[in-house]
Design a protein around this motif. Structure first.
Motif, PDB file in Angstrom:
ATOM      1  N   LYS A 199      39.521  47.014  25.256  1.00 41.88           N
ATOM      2  CA  LYS A 199      40.031  47.677  24.049  1.00 41.88           C
ATOM      3  C   LYS A 199      39.419  47.094  22.773  1.00 41.88           C
ATOM      4  O   LYS A 199      39.680  47.582  21.682  1.00 41.88           O
ATOM      5  CB  LYS A 199      41.552  47.556  23.987  1.00 41.88           C
ATOM      6  CG  LYS A 199      42.271  48.400  25.032  1.00 41.88           C
ATOM      7  CD  LYS A 199      43.792  48.225  24.945  1.00 41.88           C
ATOM      8  CE  LYS A 199      44.501  49.091  25.976  1.00 41.88           C
ATOM      9  NZ  LYS A 199      45.970  48.912  25.942  1.00 41.88           N
ATOM     10  N   GLY A 200      38.630  46.029  22.917  1.00 41.65           N
ATOM     11  CA  GLY A 200      37.960  45.442  21.774  1.00 41.65           C
ATOM     12  C   GLY A 200      38.736  44.358  21.064  1.00 41.65           C
ATOM     13  O   GLY A 200      38.321  43.896  19.990  1.00 41.65           O
ATOM     14  N   ALA A 201      39.857  43.917  21.652  1.00 41.82           N
ATOM     15  CA  ALA A 201      40.658  42.874  21.013  1.00 41.82           C
ATOM     16  C   ALA A 201      39.955  41.517  21.074  1.00 41.82           C
ATOM     17  O   ALA A 201      40.158  40.671  20.209  1.00 41.82           O
ATOM     18  CB  ALA A 201      42.022  42.776  21.681  1.00 41.82           C
ATOM     19  N   TYR A 202      39.131  41.315  22.111  1.00 43.82           N
ATOM     20  CA  TYR A 202      38.415  40.050  22.285  1.00 43.82           C
ATOM     21  C   TYR A 202      36.933  40.320  22.502  1.00 43.82           C
ATOM     22  O   TYR A 202      36.544  41.383  23.000  1.00 43.82           O
ATOM     23  CB  TYR A 202      38.965  39.268  23.485  1.00 43.82           C
ATOM     24  CG  TYR A 202      40.464  39.065  23.465  1.00 43.82           C
ATOM     25  CD1 TYR A 202      41.082  38.413  22.393  1.00 43.82           C
ATOM     26  CD2 TYR A 202      41.269  39.535  24.493  1.00 43.82           C
ATOM     27  CE1 TYR A 202      42.460  38.246  22.361  1.00 43.82           C
ATOM     28  CE2 TYR A 202      42.645  39.361  24.482  1.00 43.82           C
ATOM     29  CZ  TYR A 202      43.232  38.721  23.399  1.00 43.82           C
ATOM     30  OH  TYR A 202      44.598  38.542  23.363  1.00 43.82           O
ATOM     31  N   ASP A 203      36.129  39.326  22.155  1.00 43.63           N
ATOM     32  CA  ASP A 203      34.690  39.407  22.422  1.00 43.63           C
ATOM     33  C   ASP A 203      34.378  38.974  23.847  1.00 43.63           C
ATOM     34  O   ASP A 203      33.381  39.402  24.425  1.00 43.63           O
ATOM     35  CB  ASP A 203      33.914  38.513  21.441  1.00 43.63           C
ATOM     36  CG  ASP A 203      34.061  38.977  20.008  1.00 43.63           C
ATOM     37  OD1 ASP A 203      33.746  40.148  19.735  1.00 43.63           O
ATOM     38  OD2 ASP A 203      34.513  38.178  19.164  1.00 43.63           O
ATOM     39  N   PHE A 204      35.228  38.112  24.402  1.00 45.20           N
ATOM     40  CA  PHE A 204      35.043  37.666  25.782  1.00 45.20           C
ATOM     41  C   PHE A 204      36.377  37.177  26.328  1.00 45.20           C
ATOM     42  O   PHE A 204      37.305  36.886  25.565  1.00 45.20           O
ATOM     43  CB  PHE A 204      34.004  36.543  25.875  1.00 45.20           C
ATOM     44  CG  PHE A 204      34.465  35.218  25.322  1.00 45.20           C
ATOM     45  CD1 PHE A 204      35.061  34.259  26.144  1.00 45.20           C
ATOM     46  CD2 PHE A 204      34.314  34.915  23.969  1.00 45.20           C
ATOM     47  CE1 PHE A 204      35.487  33.037  25.644  1.00 45.20           C
ATOM     48  CE2 PHE A 204      34.729  33.689  23.458  1.00 45.20           C
ATOM     49  CZ  PHE A 204      35.326  32.748  24.298  1.00 45.20           C
ATOM     50  N   VAL A 205      36.472  37.098  27.653  1.00 44.68           N
ATOM     51  CA  VAL A 205      37.649  36.508  28.282  1.00 44.68           C
ATOM     52  C   VAL A 205      37.191  35.570  29.390  1.00 44.68           C
ATOM     53  O   VAL A 205      36.120  35.741  29.965  1.00 44.68           O
ATOM     54  CB  VAL A 205      38.617  37.573  28.865  1.00 44.68           C
ATOM     55  CG1 VAL A 205      39.198  38.427  27.756  1.00 44.68           C
ATOM     56  CG2 VAL A 205      37.928  38.435  29.917  1.00 44.68           C
ATOM     57  N   VAL A 206      38.020  34.578  29.662  1.00 39.45           N
ATOM     58  CA  VAL A 206      37.768  33.650  30.754  1.00 39.45           C
ATOM     59  C   VAL A 206      38.637  34.078  31.932  1.00 39.45           C
ATOM     60  O   VAL A 206      39.855  34.211  31.798  1.00 39.45           O
ATOM     61  CB  VAL A 206      38.107  32.204  30.350  1.00 39.45           C
ATOM     62  CG1 VAL A 206      37.870  31.249  31.524  1.00 39.45           C
ATOM     63  CG2 VAL A 206      37.276  31.776  29.141  1.00 39.45           C
ATOM     64  N   VAL A 207      37.988  34.319  33.067  1.00 37.18           N
ATOM     65  CA  VAL A 207      38.690  34.685  34.296  1.00 37.18           C
ATOM     66  C   VAL A 207      37.995  33.976  35.453  1.00 37.18           C
ATOM     67  O   VAL A 207      36.972  33.319  35.268  1.00 37.18           O
ATOM     68  CB  VAL A 207      38.681  36.217  34.545  1.00 37.18           C
ATOM     69  CG1 VAL A 207      39.426  36.951  33.436  1.00 37.18           C
ATOM     70  CG2 VAL A 207      37.256  36.742  34.672  1.00 37.18           C
ATOM     71  N   SER A 208      38.537  34.132  36.646  1.00 40.06           N
ATOM     72  CA  SER A 208      37.854  33.578  37.813  1.00 40.06           C
ATOM     73  C   SER A 208      36.697  34.493  38.197  1.00 40.06           C
ATOM     74  O   SER A 208      36.659  35.675  37.821  1.00 40.06           O
ATOM     75  CB  SER A 208      38.813  33.449  38.998  1.00 40.06           C
ATOM     76  OG  SER A 208      39.050  34.717  39.583  1.00 40.06           O
ATOM     77  N   ARG A 209      35.778  33.942  38.971  1.00 45.46           N
ATOM     78  CA  ARG A 209      34.647  34.750  39.433  1.00 45.46           C
ATOM     79  C   ARG A 209      35.134  35.899  40.308  1.00 45.46           C
ATOM     80  O   ARG A 209      34.601  37.004  40.244  1.00 45.46           O
ATOM     81  CB  ARG A 209      33.658  33.870  40.207  1.00 45.46           C
ATOM     82  CG  ARG A 209      32.381  34.580  40.608  1.00 45.46           C
ATOM     83  CD  ARG A 209      31.354  33.600  41.140  1.00 45.46           C
ATOM     84  NE  ARG A 209      30.106  34.261  41.457  1.00 45.46           N
ATOM     85  CZ  ARG A 209      28.984  33.633  41.761  1.00 45.46           C
ATOM     86  NH1 ARG A 209      28.964  32.300  41.776  1.00 45.46           N
ATOM     87  NH2 ARG A 209      27.885  34.296  42.043  1.00 45.46           N
ATOM     88  N   LEU A 210      36.154  35.650  41.118  1.00 47.38           N
ATOM     89  CA  LEU A 210      36.686  36.712  41.967  1.00 47.38           C
ATOM     90  C   LEU A 210      37.269  37.836  41.122  1.00 47.38           C
ATOM     91  O   LEU A 210      37.009  39.017  41.385  1.00 47.38           O
ATOM     92  CB  LEU A 210      37.755  36.166  42.916  1.00 47.38           C
ATOM     93  CG  LEU A 210      38.337  37.198  43.899  1.00 47.38           C
ATOM     94  CD1 LEU A 210      38.535  36.601  45.290  1.00 47.38           C
ATOM     95  CD2 LEU A 210      39.667  37.762  43.388  1.00 47.38           C
ATOM     96  N   ALA A 211      38.049  37.497  40.100  1.00 44.51           N
ATOM     97  CA  ALA A 211      38.652  38.511  39.235  1.00 44.51           C
ATOM     98  C   ALA A 211      37.571  39.335  38.525  1.00 44.51           C
ATOM     99  O   ALA A 211      37.683  40.558  38.396  1.00 44.51           O
ATOM    100  CB  ALA A 211      39.572  37.856  38.217  1.00 44.51           C
ATOM    101  N   ALA A 212      36.522  38.650  38.079  1.00 49.08           N
ATOM    102  CA  ALA A 212      35.420  39.343  37.402  1.00 49.08           C
ATOM    103  C   ALA A 212      34.719  40.302  38.360  1.00 49.08           C
ATOM    104  O   ALA A 212      34.467  41.473  38.019  1.00 49.08           O
ATOM    105  CB  ALA A 212      34.423  38.323  36.858  1.00 49.08           C
ATOM    106  N   ASN A 213      34.416  39.833  39.549  1.00 47.49           N
ATOM    107  CA  ASN A 213      33.731  40.676  40.528  1.00 47.49           C
ATOM    108  C   ASN A 213      34.593  41.868  40.943  1.00 47.49           C
ATOM    109  O   ASN A 213      34.082  42.975  41.150  1.00 47.49           O
ATOM    110  CB  ASN A 213      33.345  39.852  41.762  1.00 47.49           C
ATOM    111  CG  ASN A 213      32.185  38.912  41.483  1.00 47.49           C
ATOM    112  OD1 ASN A 213      31.404  39.131  40.570  1.00 47.49           O
ATOM    113  ND2 ASN A 213      32.075  37.858  42.268  1.00 47.49           N
TER     114      ASN A 213
END
Length: 307
Positions: free
Chosen positions: A136-150
């Motif tokens: 939605k554009g609220a953040y430029d980036f987020v930190v997540v786990s590699r599994l969540a990203a994949n």
């Protein structure tokens, strides 16, 4: 008055071109002045002046190859970023309830400080929530786990991984907690805690329950331990780091032998594909070796967390 207008026009074009150059790398071809003229609607001279500013300031070096076009010879992303008009970078990560998270947050800020960048972080529970806000554009980036990203990328979301930090940088491992200390695996008839907002916890829980007759009871991640201790549920997946750090008296079993689960231990930075150039900014701003060094020092209680 005319000078002010010219300066305003030049400034807008410089910012636009700087953001374009943040998406370029050495050897890339850039658009022609005529193409920028059509795209921006400004006079040729204004565009040439903007390019001249970026070159004079050392932000970019260009090489003309005749009819083939103009190419990026050298690029200084840190200098280019100064012309983008982006005052700060906004990110989000999990609530810092473990030493690894506290260390990671500290490392992000320290790395940004060393590179004269203005970084702001929000702390938001649930990878799915952070990803939704990113899109939605609220953040430029987020930190997540590699599994969540994949998982998110596999679902077709317009995302990409900008930085990887390696195993055991997000958490040491997930374990399965049991209300009955004699239990070692999930059995038919059990009630299992499930947080649908946590991609990792939800994925692992469903994998462990596959083929078994159990009841999945949805609840916030931070209520699972209490629910097990009060016998509201029989089992639930949890972060081993918090159990050890808080010295929780609760029965658990390791599940780290599953290769997919190991991906939940690695921290990655996730960005939206439509946020052009953000990964180049982040690679300048966030140096993984600095982040991991501060994370290690916080975990080993060599320094206090600062975020």
């Amino acid at each position: 008055m005319m000078k002010d207008k010219l300066y305003q026009k030049s400034g807008v074009v410089i910012m636009h071109l700087a953001r374009v150059f943040m998406t370029k790398k050495k050897g890339d071809r850039i658009e022609t002045v005529s193409e920028y003229e059509k795209e921006l609607g400004y006079a040729r001279g204004t565009i040439q002046n903007a390019l001249s500013v970026l070159k004079t300031e050392g932000a970019v070096k260009l090489e003309s190859r005749g009819h083939v076009g103009t190419f990026v010879k050298e690029i200084d992303y840190k200098l280019v970023w100064m012309f983008t008009g982006i005052d700060f970078v906004m990110g989000a990560m999990p609530l810092p309830y473990s030493k690894l998270y506290e260390g990671f947050a500290t490392g992000l800020y320290k790395s940004a400080e060393k590179h004269s960048g203005d970084l702001n972080m929000a702390y938001v529970r649930g990878a799915s929530v952070r990803i939704q806000m990113l899109l939605k554009g609220a953040y430029d980036f987020v930190v997540v786990s590699r599994l969540a990203a994949n998982q998110a990328i596999a679902e077709g979301l317009e995302l990409e991984i900008g930085l990887y930090f390696g195993p055991k940088t997000y958490l040491s491992e997930h374990v399965i907690l049991f209300a009955d200390s004699t239990k070692q695996i999930i059995e038919d008839g059990m009630t299992i805690g499930l947080d649908p907002k946590s991609i990792d916890q939800s994925y692992i829980t469903k994998a462990l329950c596959e083929g078994k007759q159990v009841k999945l009871l949805e609840m916030p991640y931070n209520q699972i331990v209490q629910s097990i201790q009060s016998n509201k549920i029989d089992a639930g997946v949890w972060n081993l780091d918090e159990i050890k750090e808080k010295e929780l008296q609760i029965s658990y079993q390791s599940i780290s032998n599953n290769a997919a689960f190991i991906e939940t231990s690695e921290a990655v930075i996730l960005t939206a594909k439509n946020n052009k150039g953000i990964n180049n900014i982040l690679k300048e701003l966030i140096q993984s070796d600095i982040v991991l060094d501060y994370q290690r020092k916080v975990v080993n209680i060599e320094i206090d967390p600062s975020y």
